[in-house]
Design a protein around this motif. Structure first.
Motif, short mmCIF file in Angstrom:
data_model
loop_
_atom_site.label_atom_id
_atom_site.label_comp_id
_atom_site.label_asym_id
_atom_site.label_seq_id
_atom_site.Cartn_x
_atom_site.Cartn_y
_atom_site.Cartn_z
N UNK A 199 78.78 -88.18 -29.02
CA UNK A 199 78.77 -88.99 -28.18
C UNK A 199 79.74 -89.38 -27.67
N UNK A 200 80.37 -89.17 -27.05
CA UNK A 200 81.37 -90.08 -25.90
C UNK A 200 80.46 -90.98 -25.14
N UNK A 201 80.91 -92.34 -25.36
CA UNK A 201 80.04 -93.25 -24.33
C UNK A 201 81.50 -94.56 -23.42
N UNK A 202 81.64 -93.85 -22.44
CA UNK A 202 82.39 -95.22 -21.46
C UNK A 202 81.76 -95.88 -21.43
N UNK A 203 82.08 -97.23 -21.22
CA UNK A 203 81.64 -99.19 -20.74
C UNK A 203 82.05 -99.52 -19.62
N UNK A 204 81.36 -100.39 -19.04
CA UNK A 204 82.08 -100.86 -17.41
C UNK A 204 81.79 -102.15 -17.72
N UNK A 205 82.98 -102.59 -17.25
CA UNK A 205 83.11 -104.37 -17.61
C UNK A 205 82.51 -105.64 -16.35
N UNK A 206 82.25 -106.22 -16.66
CA UNK A 206 81.98 -107.11 -14.51
C UNK A 206 82.17 -107.92 -15.08
#
Length: 477
Positions: A305-312
């Motif tokens: 699984x290739x998982x991208x993350x998002x910052x905030x």
């Protein structure tokens, strides 16, 4: 996934990119994509309210969601733009942040080692190899050099295959030469967590050309460590570069191929997400959330699984964008890649993590900047779409061959997010500004009739919410 073989392919594909790092790609400031930008006007709006020299915002994020529809045609009538979108807009204070590259510290690397090395000792990774290790690696290279193996690993693209063959021949010649003077045994040392010039880890430099002068000339500092986990060697690579030509901060973790699942996924997507979210919390990266999870099953290869993350920042999400085309070089080239965080999960294990271009918030430049109304933004959206998307550039020059071809652009998502732009006359700091991202698809007449469609993961258009100008997310301004 970035295993040993994947690092080889990554290196092959990076050759033209690394060349561009030094030559750059000079953008034309007169291009329509950046025309109308007025740095002085933007700065005047930004400074209308006194900047807040703080790292905390006093208000919570409130999101207003509503549907929006509109439709229009381009100037020649060949392109139709249909907007049938769910809109996510912020209400309340809209901040502008000032950020700067985060320098990877020894403490950062120690934290990653604590988590990913599972409490095992961390050793320095050096380029020096023993005679037996080099002999085994030469045998491995020879076994991987046949056409069948190369096609299975790199695909059938002739250009990539030729580059792969050249790479293997160069590696074979290098290690055959190194074998002549290699020591019988190499002492392994626990790491002191010190960064070194990148040439310190270069096998060729280590054994023949490793001079203090060359190391001083190397502006990129690296720390590479490894640990024995079971019968495998796990690695962490950290990089710092703060030079004027371009900056590069990153930290990677990787495990070998054999730890991945082969042929199919038996581990659930939800379990992979939980594992990554727990890891983010353990790393103290609580502002990061999972953005997307894509199952990858390569033919006759591994699955993960290739998982991208998002910052905030204070709850305001930062746009997840395709990486900049290149950094460094001439005046209008970017100097720093976008911040990104990605994971590969396979067989219940995290096999690869890459945190690229981390950022530190150094100030809230404006706690509640003046922005254009949604109605004003949509007027600018229509104007820019008519200019930016023509049948010639969508069809890649097909217009002369088929003058009756028609195109449909569909916008299905409009979101207000933070986007990074340059600070005028400052190459080492950036603004995160509220911006409008328009997501959707582009397809031609034939694709529409056949039911096919081209989906775009990146925004079709990004508009600065402060002054309405276009942000070229491929160039970084």
């Amino acid at each position: 996934m970035r295993s040993d073989n994947s690092f080889k392919l990554y290196s092959l594909l990076m050759i033209p990119i690394l060349t561009l790092l030094l030559t750059g790609c000079q953008a034309n400031p007169e291009d329509e994509i950046v025309a109308g930008k007025d740095a002085k006007k933007f700065e005047a709006i930004l400074q209308a309210t006194e900047a807040i020299n703080s790292t905390e915002l006093s208000t919570d994020v409130s999101v207003n969601e509503f549907p929006y529809k509109m439709e229009f045609k381009g100037n020649t009538g060949a392109i139709t733009v249909k907007v049938n979108a769910d809109v996510k807009a912020w209400t309340g204070n809209l901040p502008v942040y000032r950020v700067a590259p985060h320098i990877i510290s020894q403490e950062d690397v120690q934290k990653w080692a604590e988590i990913f090395f599972e409490g095992n000792p961390a050793y320095d990774k050096r380029g020096e190899m023993s005679k037996t290790e080099i002999e085994n690696y030469i045998l491995q290279l020879r076994s991987e050099m046949n056409d069948e193996s190369l096609q299975a690993e790199y695909g059938e693209d002739p250009e990539i295959l030729n580059a792969a063959k050249e790479y293997y021949l160069e590696q074979l010649a290098l290690y055959e030469e190194l074998y002549k003077t290699a020591p019988v045994t190499v002492e392994r040392k626990e790491t002191s967590w010190e960064f070194h010039p990148s040439t310190y880890y270069d096998t060729k430099i280590d054994l023949s050309l490793n001079s203090e002068e060359e190391q001083e000339l190397d502006k990129t500092q690296k720390l590479k460590i490894e640990a024995d986990i079971g019968n495998s060697i796990y690695e962490i690579w950290a990089t710092n570069r703060q030079a004027d030509d371009f900056m590069r901060q990153s930290i990677w973790f990787t495990i070998p191929d054999e730890n991945y699942e082969w042929e199919y996924l038996s581990y659930s997507e939800e379990s992979a997400k939980v594992l990554v979210q727990d890891t983010l919390e353990a790393l103290g990266m609580n502002n990061w959330k999972i953005y997307s999870c894509t199952p990858i099953e390569l033919e006759n290869h591994v699955a993960y699984y290739h998982i991208l993350c998002q910052n905030s920042y204070d709850g305001f999400p930062v746009t997840v964008l395709p990486q900049l085309e290149n950094i460094g070089g001439e005046e209008y080239a970017a100097r720093y890649y976008y911040e990104s965080l990605e994971f590969d999960v396979s067989n219940g294990k995290i096999g690869f993590v890459a945190w690229e271009s981390p950022m530190d918030q150094i100030a809230i430049e404006n706690q509640n900047v003046s922005t254009l109304s949604f109605e004003e933004i949509m007027k600018r959206f229509q104007t820019q779409m008519e200019v930016q998307y023509t049948e010639n550039n969508i069809g890649e020059g097909e217009l002369s061959e088929n003058e009756n071809r028609r195109y449909l652009i569909q916008v299905n998502r409009i979101e207000q997010e933070l986007v990074r732009i340059k600070v005028p006359d400052n190459e080492k700091e950036f603004y995160l500004v509220p911006a409008w991202n328009f997501y959707g698809t582009i397809n031609g007449q034939e694709a529409e009739e056949e039911g096919g469609i081209t989906s775009l993961d990146s925004p079709l258009l990004t508009l600065n919410a402060v002054d309405g100008t276009v942000i070229n997310t491929y160039l970084g301004y």
